[in-house]
Motif scaffolding. Structure first.
Motif, short mmCIF file in Angstrom:
data_model
loop_
_atom_site.label_atom_id
_atom_site.label_comp_id
_atom_site.label_asym_id
_atom_site.label_seq_id
_atom_site.Cartn_x
_atom_site.Cartn_y
_atom_site.Cartn_z
N LEU A 157 33.09 52.12 51.29
CA LEU A 157 33.36 51.46 50.01
C LEU A 157 32.22 51.69 49.01
O LEU A 157 32.46 51.78 47.81
CB LEU A 157 33.59 49.96 50.22
CG LEU A 157 34.12 49.21 48.99
CD1 LEU A 157 35.42 49.82 48.49
CD2 LEU A 157 34.32 47.73 49.30
N ARG A 162 35.58 50.44 44.01
CA ARG A 162 36.86 50.05 43.41
C ARG A 162 37.85 51.22 43.49
O ARG A 162 38.26 51.81 42.48
CB ARG A 162 36.68 49.58 41.97
CG ARG A 162 35.67 48.42 41.86
CD ARG A 162 35.80 47.64 40.59
NE ARG A 162 37.06 46.91 40.52
CZ ARG A 162 37.33 45.76 41.17
NH1 ARG A 162 36.41 45.22 41.98
NH2 ARG A 162 38.49 45.17 41.03
N TYR A 166 45.47 51.60 48.63
CA TYR A 166 45.82 50.56 49.59
C TYR A 166 44.87 50.64 50.79
O TYR A 166 44.30 51.70 51.09
CB TYR A 166 47.27 50.73 50.06
CG TYR A 166 48.29 50.41 49.00
CD1 TYR A 166 48.58 49.09 48.67
CD2 TYR A 166 48.97 51.43 48.34
CE1 TYR A 166 49.52 48.79 47.69
CE2 TYR A 166 49.93 51.15 47.37
CZ TYR A 166 50.19 49.82 47.05
OH TYR A 166 51.12 49.53 46.08
N LEU A 167 44.71 49.52 51.48
CA LEU A 167 43.86 49.50 52.66
C LEU A 167 44.29 50.56 53.67
O LEU A 167 43.47 51.14 54.38
CB LEU A 167 43.88 48.11 53.31
CG LEU A 167 43.33 46.95 52.47
CD1 LEU A 167 43.48 45.64 53.23
CD2 LEU A 167 41.88 47.19 52.10
N ILE A 170 42.41 53.97 53.63
CA ILE A 170 41.01 54.17 54.02
C ILE A 170 40.97 55.09 55.23
O ILE A 170 41.53 54.78 56.28
CB ILE A 170 40.33 52.82 54.35
CG1 ILE A 170 40.28 51.94 53.10
CG2 ILE A 170 38.93 53.04 54.90
CD1 ILE A 170 39.67 50.57 53.35
N THR A 177 44.72 49.15 58.89
CA THR A 177 44.93 48.02 57.98
C THR A 177 44.72 46.68 58.68
O THR A 177 44.04 45.79 58.15
CB THR A 177 46.35 48.07 57.40
OG1 THR A 177 46.55 49.34 56.77
CG2 THR A 177 46.56 46.97 56.38
N CYS A 211 41.60 42.14 48.18
CA CYS A 211 41.89 43.45 47.56
C CYS A 211 41.47 43.46 46.09
O CYS A 211 40.84 44.42 45.62
CB CYS A 211 43.37 43.78 47.70
SG CYS A 211 43.86 44.18 49.40
N TYR A 214 37.57 43.69 45.47
CA TYR A 214 36.86 44.94 45.72
C TYR A 214 37.62 46.18 45.23
O TYR A 214 37.24 47.30 45.54
CB TYR A 214 36.53 45.07 47.21
CG TYR A 214 35.74 43.88 47.69
CD1 TYR A 214 34.43 43.68 47.25
CD2 TYR A 214 36.31 42.93 48.53
CE1 TYR A 214 33.71 42.57 47.66
CE2 TYR A 214 35.59 41.82 48.94
CZ TYR A 214 34.30 41.64 48.50
OH TYR A 214 33.58 40.54 48.89
N PHE A 216 40.89 47.22 45.65
CA PHE A 216 41.97 47.86 46.40
C PHE A 216 43.31 47.49 45.77
O PHE A 216 43.45 46.44 45.14
CB PHE A 216 41.96 47.40 47.86
CG PHE A 216 40.79 47.87 48.66
CD1 PHE A 216 40.74 49.17 49.15
CD2 PHE A 216 39.72 47.03 48.92
CE1 PHE A 216 39.65 49.61 49.88
CE2 PHE A 216 38.63 47.45 49.64
CZ PHE A 216 38.60 48.75 50.13
N ARG A 217 44.27 48.34 45.96
CA ARG A 217 45.63 48.00 45.55
C ARG A 217 46.21 47.01 46.56
O ARG A 217 45.89 47.04 47.74
CB ARG A 217 46.51 49.25 45.46
CG ARG A 217 46.07 50.24 44.41
CD ARG A 217 47.06 51.39 44.29
NE ARG A 217 48.35 50.92 43.77
CZ ARG A 217 49.41 51.71 43.62
NH1 ARG A 217 49.34 52.99 43.97
NH2 ARG A 217 50.54 51.23 43.14
N ASP A 218 47.09 46.16 46.08
CA ASP A 218 47.67 45.14 46.96
C ASP A 218 49.15 45.02 46.66
O ASP A 218 49.63 45.47 45.60
CB ASP A 218 46.97 43.80 46.75
CG ASP A 218 47.18 42.84 47.90
OD1 ASP A 218 47.82 43.24 48.90
OD2 ASP A 218 46.72 41.69 47.81
#
Length: 403
Positions: A157, A162, A166-167, A170, A177, A211, A214, A216-218
């Motif tokens: 990260l 930023r 989506y998680l 990663i 996830t 999310c 930090y 992330f898309r949610d």
């Protein structure tokens, strides 16, 4: 009063003292800070001179048991001269000379070794996290087997601030996830210690906003609502005006409504009768972040309809954090007393002070939390008679309902 035999320190008492040092994190904390607690003198209860005289055989047995377990701890004795028994060597101090002895006494050498490995790994790759380990050593130790993955996520990260992904996206070996979701509370603490402020949305707090905080898309928050005005239709050829939109799309709507109900009960959401220039939103308990961004709601007449119990008023109190002028609906003393036969017991009542209630609401809330009307009373909103609902709508000058 003279002591009793059980008051004298035993080998089990010594182990318990050292175990408390472990349970408080003191032993592990010292490893992070690279400071020594040892040699450490333990508290020690011993027989006094009268007990030595009156209970000499018991004292001798006590000394034998202490010395038999000596090894992890060290006994310092003093010679006492007694007029009856002569000179006696009595344990006067008990010491633990090293961390290894302390850990061996309570069977924690292996756990401590794993903790030391965590410290070395963190010192090498993420030294900014050492204060967190020092502050929460036992929690850190629980994560020993996954700590390398946690450090990898922190590093990822930092390299992708930023990220707007989506998680699931990663790309770290061993990380998925569910792993991140399971550990997002700890990860939040680690991110806050290592990321620059520009990478953190300080307004997004709590694990539910992980999310957003930090970058992330949610999954989009959604708003479920019904148009109660039978003369207005959002969708052509649609007789059922129940619609669900993302909160961003809902925020862009321009609806010809003046009144908005928010209710926590799905049945009540479905059975509210036709009301000109009105709509109803299905609430989400304590979560109103999906509505907070809907600026046009601030200009509407808002009614909040929740259960009559301490949590119902707590949710109303939170709702007014976002919508200060909202009016409660059927959450009054008259409604509660009229439905005594439907009272239930509220588990785990809310007892904290609420600052956004009107005087009548505050009075009823106080009676509920202080059990003045009965033990942990609760009236669920769906138990309220439908005729009382219609009467309340008719009596409100701001509303004009038809059944």
């Amino acid at each position: 009063m003279s002591g009793t035999k059980k008051d004298w320190t035993t080998p089990a008492d010594i182990r318990e003292q050292v175990q408390r040092l472990w349970d408080r994190g003191t032993l592990l904390n010292a490893l992070v800070d690279d400071r020594s607690l040892f040699p450490l003198r333990l508290t020690h209860s011993r027989p006094d001179s009268r007990e030595i005289s009156d209970r000499f055989i018991e004292v001798r047995d006590w000394i034998a048991r202490l010395k038999a377990a000596e090894g992890p701890y060290r006994i310092v004795s003093r010679t006492l001269n007694h007029r009856v028994h002569g000179s006696d060597s009595i344990p006067y101090e008990i010491w633990i000379d090293s961390a290894d002895n302390a850990l061996g006494l309570i069977g924690k050498r292996r756990a401590a070794a794993a903790f030391v490995d965590m410290i070395e790994l963190t010192r090498r790759f993420e030294p900014a996290l050492l204060p967190w380990i020092s502050k929460r050593p036992l929690r850190a130790l629980e994560l020993a087997t996954v700590w390398p993955l946690m450090l990898n996520i922190v590093e990822w990260l930092r390299q992708h601030p930023r990220p707007a992904v989506y998680l699931r996206q990663i790309d770290i070996a061993g990380v998925h996830t569910k792993f991140i979701e399971r550990h997002r509370g700890v990860l939040s603490e680690l991110f806050d210690l290592t990321l620059p402020k520009s990478s953190i949305d300080e307004h997004a707090t709590g694990t539910t906003n992980f999310c957003r905080r930090y970058g992330f898309r949610d999954k989009a928050l959604r708003v479920r609502f019904r148009i109660l005005d039978s003369a207005y239709s959002i969708l052509p050829y649609c007789t059922d005006q129940e619609i669900t939109l993302t909160h961003t799309d809902f925020a862009r709507l321009h609806l010809p409504v003046e009144t908005v109900f928010v209710t926590e009960n799905e049945i009540n959401f479905l059975v509210l009768p036709p009301i000109p220039r009105a709509m109803v939103i299905f609430g989400a308990g304590y979560g109103f972040s999906n509505l907070a961004v809907v600026n046009w709601l601030q200009d509407k007449k808002l009614y909040y309809w929740g259960d009559i119990d301490t949590h119902g008023f707590a949710i109303l109190n939170q709702f007014r954090q976002y919508f200060p002028t909202a009016t409660s609906f059927l959450m009054d003393r008259e409604t509660l007393l009229a439905h005594r036969q439907y009272w239930e017991r509220e588990p785990c009542p809310e007892t904290t002070a609420l600052r956004r209630l009107t005087d009548p609401e505050q009075s009823l809330f106080n009676d509920l939390r202080q059990n003045n009307l009965g033990e942990q009373i609760r009236l669920e909103q769906e138990k309220i008679g439908y005729s009382m609902l219609l009467d309340a709508l008719r009596k409100d000058p701001a509303l004009s309902a038809s059944s």
